[in-house]
Enzyme design. Sequence first.
Site, PDB file in Angstrom:
ATOM      1  CB  CYS A 281       1.152  28.394 -38.971  1.00 56.06           C
ATOM      2  SG  CYS A 281       2.036  26.931 -38.378  1.00 56.06           S
ATOM      3  CG  HIS A 421      -0.535  29.113 -44.950  1.00 50.61           C
ATOM      4  ND1 HIS A 421       0.195  29.692 -43.946  1.00 50.61           N
ATOM      5  CD2 HIS A 421      -0.701  27.798 -44.588  1.00 50.61           C
ATOM      6  CE1 HIS A 421       0.455  28.796 -43.003  1.00 50.61           C
ATOM      7  NE2 HIS A 421      -0.070  27.640 -43.369  1.00 50.61           N
ATOM      8  CD  GLU A 432      -3.060  29.426 -49.375  1.00 53.16           C
ATOM      9  OE1 GLU A 432      -2.976  30.652 -49.124  1.00 53.16           O
ATOM     10  OE2 GLU A 432      -2.108  28.633 -49.224  1.00 53.16           O
ATOM     11  CG  HIS A 457       5.437  26.940 -41.927  1.00 56.08           C
ATOM     12  ND1 HIS A 457       5.095  28.171 -41.413  1.00 56.08           N
ATOM     13  CD2 HIS A 457       4.295  26.189 -41.831  1.00 56.08           C
ATOM     14  CE1 HIS A 457       3.847  28.169 -41.030  1.00 56.08           C
ATOM     15  NE2 HIS A 457       3.341  26.974 -41.270  1.00 56.08           N
ATOM     16  CG  PHE A 517      -1.076  22.480 -36.677  1.00 50.40           C
ATOM     17  CD1 PHE A 517      -1.119  22.395 -38.055  1.00 50.40           C
ATOM     18  CD2 PHE A 517      -0.071  21.779 -36.014  1.00 50.40           C
ATOM     19  CE1 PHE A 517      -0.199  21.626 -38.766  1.00 50.40           C
ATOM     20  CE2 PHE A 517       0.853  21.005 -36.710  1.00 50.40           C
ATOM     21  CZ  PHE A 517       0.784  20.929 -38.088  1.00 50.40           C
TER      22      PHE A 517
END
Length: 530
Positions: A281, A421, A432, A457, A517
């Site tokens: 991602c 994100h 985050e 996403h 990931f």
Amino acid sequence: MVGASSFYASPFCDWLVAAACMSVTHNAGDRLAQSDTKSSSFWARRRRLLTKCSAYGSDGIQALVSSYNNNALSSLFDSNNNHLNRKQRRLNRASSSEQVTLEMEKEAMVKKKPPLESRRVVVTGMGVETPLGHDPHTFYENLLQGNSGISHIENFDCSEFPTRIAGEIKTFSPEGWIAPKLSKRMDKFMLYLITAGKKALVDGGVTEDVMAALDKSRCGVLIGSAMGGMKVFYDALEALKISYKKMNPFCVPFATTNMGSAMLALDLGWMGPNYSISTACATGNFCILNAANHIISGEADVMLCGGSDSVIIPLGLGGFVACRALSQKNDDPAKASRPWDSNRDGFVMGEGAGVLLLEELEHAKKRGATIYAEFLGGSFTCDAYHITEPRPDGAGAILCIERALAHAGISKEDINYVNAHATSTPAGDLKEYQALAHCFGQNPELRINSTKSMIGHLLGASGAVEAVATVQAIKTGWVHPNINLENPDKGVDTKLLVGLKKERLDIKAALSNSFGFGGHNSSIIFAPYK
């Protein structure tokens, strides 16, 4: 001017001729020491061979041959014996090597490129394919209005799945952008990529005349994908169950992540840097930063960059369900993606593409391009902790942000907007936020939002689409809301977060994060062009 065949053959020929020259030189030296009567024929042969060396060899080969000739001559007049001892030969070789190294260093100094900071990178065009629109303006207007692009999946029957919602693109047509014959065979990630790329060119004012004037060898494409052509590959597996003869002959090339960039470059005739990066991602950000670096280093003047993904198919949905990563709020799709909200239960899959047209500043000015923003810099790091979970201490994200600031040459006080994100996962959002608060928490002007609250996403495309949203925020002076932030997590200070409505903001510098990931962290920075 040496012909093409001579050019490609010359290194091997040089070696053969040089070896012959060296061998004959030494052998002839031995014979000369034994018999003076043969000296004239030896020197004649030697001159003929050296003439051939000069005809075929490069300067480096000539220098090497000359070195061996000198050794041979010195052996003729050695008072002790006719051969150099091993120590002397080693010294001579070392001396020759040092001389070649010095020559190479001098040549490098002469060809030294201008300072990297003299080449600035600007954004001159944008293209998108998203659940909220097929052009940057429509897309961002929907974001500002707080409209959600998340709905029930219609592409296939998913009634047996625990998750039945996604940020699915309902209407899309490649007509006018891609040849019908190709569009029938390509995976959707490629269709989204190519159309978004061409739209970025149109948005950037790259007309047919402008395109014709471009130096194609200095124009590149760097658009990645996290998953690649999963639908093409899945269909090939189904066909294989019947017979290999039923398989799509394009199933292998059209399944690979690089083929979108390759096909777009082939279509445009662009011969500069061309490849794709796949870092889950974080793919979009990785591609944007690497594309900018090609311009900064002088390897290119123009780059199309970003990301694309389309895996809302049984295999893709089932895979993420198996990871236990997806929201199961099927009853109210628009409320399912809720970054930083205490009721979040996982991310919502999306699909689409985002592409930026990056140019070297002087190149853009010369052609009269409209400059939307300037790309200042960015960074990558790795958590080196877990396949899917972020580091508990947030060290990887913090390091990435700090390095991005250093690369951009700005201080943390200069950042007053962050497109996070924030995927709507319990652990990821909070970690985050803590990293951002650590880096920028003392700035009262800081505003943070998550585009994923409205489109889900988009995997490898997320960073690129969010980069478009970030540039649009700079252009318009408005930052979009965080929808569904109704009950903020206890660990979050809402003073830093954009609320449920859009907000006016004079952006000094904007940071966009993407994490993937495998522990891939990426941060890129944009600012108004001045």
